[in-house]
Design a protein around this motif. Structure first.
Motif, short mmCIF file in Angstrom:
data_model
loop_
_atom_site.label_atom_id
_atom_site.label_comp_id
_atom_site.label_asym_id
_atom_site.label_seq_id
_atom_site.Cartn_x
_atom_site.Cartn_y
_atom_site.Cartn_z
N THR A 141 0.86 -1.19 0.00
CA THR A 141 0.00 0.00 0.00
C THR A 141 0.90 1.24 0.00
N HIS A 150 12.15 2.03 6.03
CA HIS A 150 11.45 0.77 6.31
C HIS A 150 10.97 0.09 5.03
N TYR A 184 -5.80 -1.03 5.27
CA TYR A 184 -5.20 -1.49 4.02
C TYR A 184 -6.12 -2.45 3.27
N THR A 189 7.66 7.73 10.49
CA THR A 189 6.58 7.02 9.79
C THR A 189 5.23 7.58 10.22
N GLY A 214 7.90 -2.86 4.18
CA GLY A 214 6.75 -3.26 4.99
C GLY A 214 6.69 -2.23 6.10
N PHE A 215 6.57 -2.68 7.34
CA PHE A 215 6.69 -1.74 8.47
C PHE A 215 7.91 -2.11 9.31
N LYS A 245 12.64 10.33 -0.11
CA LYS A 245 13.18 8.97 -0.15
C LYS A 245 14.68 8.95 -0.50
N SER A 277 1.31 5.62 -0.94
CA SER A 277 0.99 6.42 -2.13
C SER A 277 1.90 6.12 -3.31
N THR A 278 3.06 5.53 -3.09
CA THR A 278 3.91 5.20 -4.25
C THR A 278 3.33 4.02 -5.01
N ARG A 311 -0.63 12.29 7.01
CA ARG A 311 -1.35 12.96 5.94
C ARG A 311 -2.66 12.24 5.58
N LEU A 338 1.65 -6.82 2.54
CA LEU A 338 2.81 -6.67 3.42
C LEU A 338 2.48 -6.42 4.89
N ASP A 339 1.49 -5.58 5.12
CA ASP A 339 1.34 -5.07 6.48
C ASP A 339 -0.04 -4.46 6.71
N ASN A 364 2.76 9.29 7.63
CA ASN A 364 1.43 8.73 7.37
C ASN A 364 0.30 9.57 7.96
N GLY A 369 7.32 -0.57 -1.56
CA GLY A 369 7.70 0.82 -1.50
C GLY A 369 8.76 0.92 -0.42
N VAL A 370 9.19 2.12 -0.12
CA VAL A 370 10.15 2.29 0.99
C VAL A 370 9.68 3.47 1.83
N GLY A 371 9.83 3.35 3.13
CA GLY A 371 9.43 4.45 4.01
C GLY A 371 10.52 5.52 4.07
#
Ligand code: GLP
Length: 245
Positions: free
Chosen positions: A36, A137, A80, A160, A139-140, A201, A38-39, A166, A66-67, A164, A131-133
């Motif tokens: 999940t 990260h 999610y 994170t 996943g989480f 990122k 936005s990317t 937003r 993933l999470d 998130n 994606g990447v946090g």
């Protein structure tokens, strides 16, 4: 590691969708790990379009996400499950009983057991979308002195929660814990496709692309150990990172 540099985020999403379609079209019972955020969000419309144009058939595909946030009800607008249904599953011919997004409201020990059954009960993941946090990260799996290999409960780090927030009315509404695949689970996917965009990122992607170190302070570093990692970034991010092919 293969790095694909595209002209734009849009082109990155199309490139990633094409890689997913190739997997779905070539595996007998394709199994996808989905993401999940936005990317990843921009990838799903390309998959839906390909389905509508009859270029891909999801009837035999199963998925594991993933999470999920811990304590988040399945029908919450930021869950999610809601994300996956609205942005992808409701628009394709997937059998929803073959999709799994963790239930953040269930007893954590029970949910971890179920998550493992879904991950390993039949076959391994053919492809994991990532994606990447901002924190680095995947996943989480947040930066820490040690990372955890299997499915587990993870505390979210401040960056994170901030990133998130937003999606929520107040920062206080962002859940503080999550249930996530571990780094080992992610690494067991046959192929990993990572998509990243945006200046926030740059530090994580610099660590992945411009250094040879593997640090638990930057979980995305561990992907360097994977034998079939495809990284898809746009030229703006590549420039910010200082990476060229
Ligand atoms: C989120 C998700 C990750 C996602 C990452 C990046 O919190 N848990 O799976 O890949 O962080 O999110 P975004 O693409 O919104 O920056």
């Amino acid at each position: 590691m293969k790095v694909i540099i595209t002209k734009s985020y849009e082109e990155s999403c199309k490139t990633v969708a094409d890689l997913i379609i190739e997997t779905v079209n070539t595996k007998e019972n394709p199994k996808l790990g989905l993401a999940t955020g936005s990317t990843a969000e921009g990838v799903y419309p390309f998959l839906i379009k390909a389905y509508e144009e009859k270029k891909v058939d999801f009837s035999k595909t199963s998925t594991v996400n993933l999470d999920e946030y811990l304590g988040m009800s399945v029908d919450h607008e930021q869950s999610y499950t809601t994300y996956m249904n609205k942005k992808f599953f409701n628009h394709i011919n997937i059998d929803k009983s073959k999709t799994y997004v963790a239930n953040g409201m269930n007893d954590p020990a029970e949910e971890i057991k179920l998550f493992n059954e879904k991950l390993y009960g039949d076959k391994m993941l053919d492809l994991q979308l990532l994606g990447v946090g901002v924190s680095g990260h995947i996943g989480f799996n947040e930066p820490n002195s040690a990372l955890i290999s299997g499915v587990h409960i993870e505390d979210l780090v401040e960056s994170t929660i901030e990133a998130n927030s937003r999606f929520f009315e107040n920062k206080e509404d962002v859940p503080k814990k999550s249930i996530t695949m571990g780094v080992g689970d992610i690494m067991k996917a046959e192929r990993i496709v990572l998509i990243a965009t945006g200046d926030n990122k740059i530090p994580a992607m610099k660590s992945l692309l411009m250094t040879d170190k593997i640090s638990t302070d930057c979980p995305v570093d561990f992907l360097k150990l994977h034998r079939d990692l495809v990284v898809v970034i746009d030229e703006n991010l590549a420039k910010g990172v200082g990476f060229s092919n």
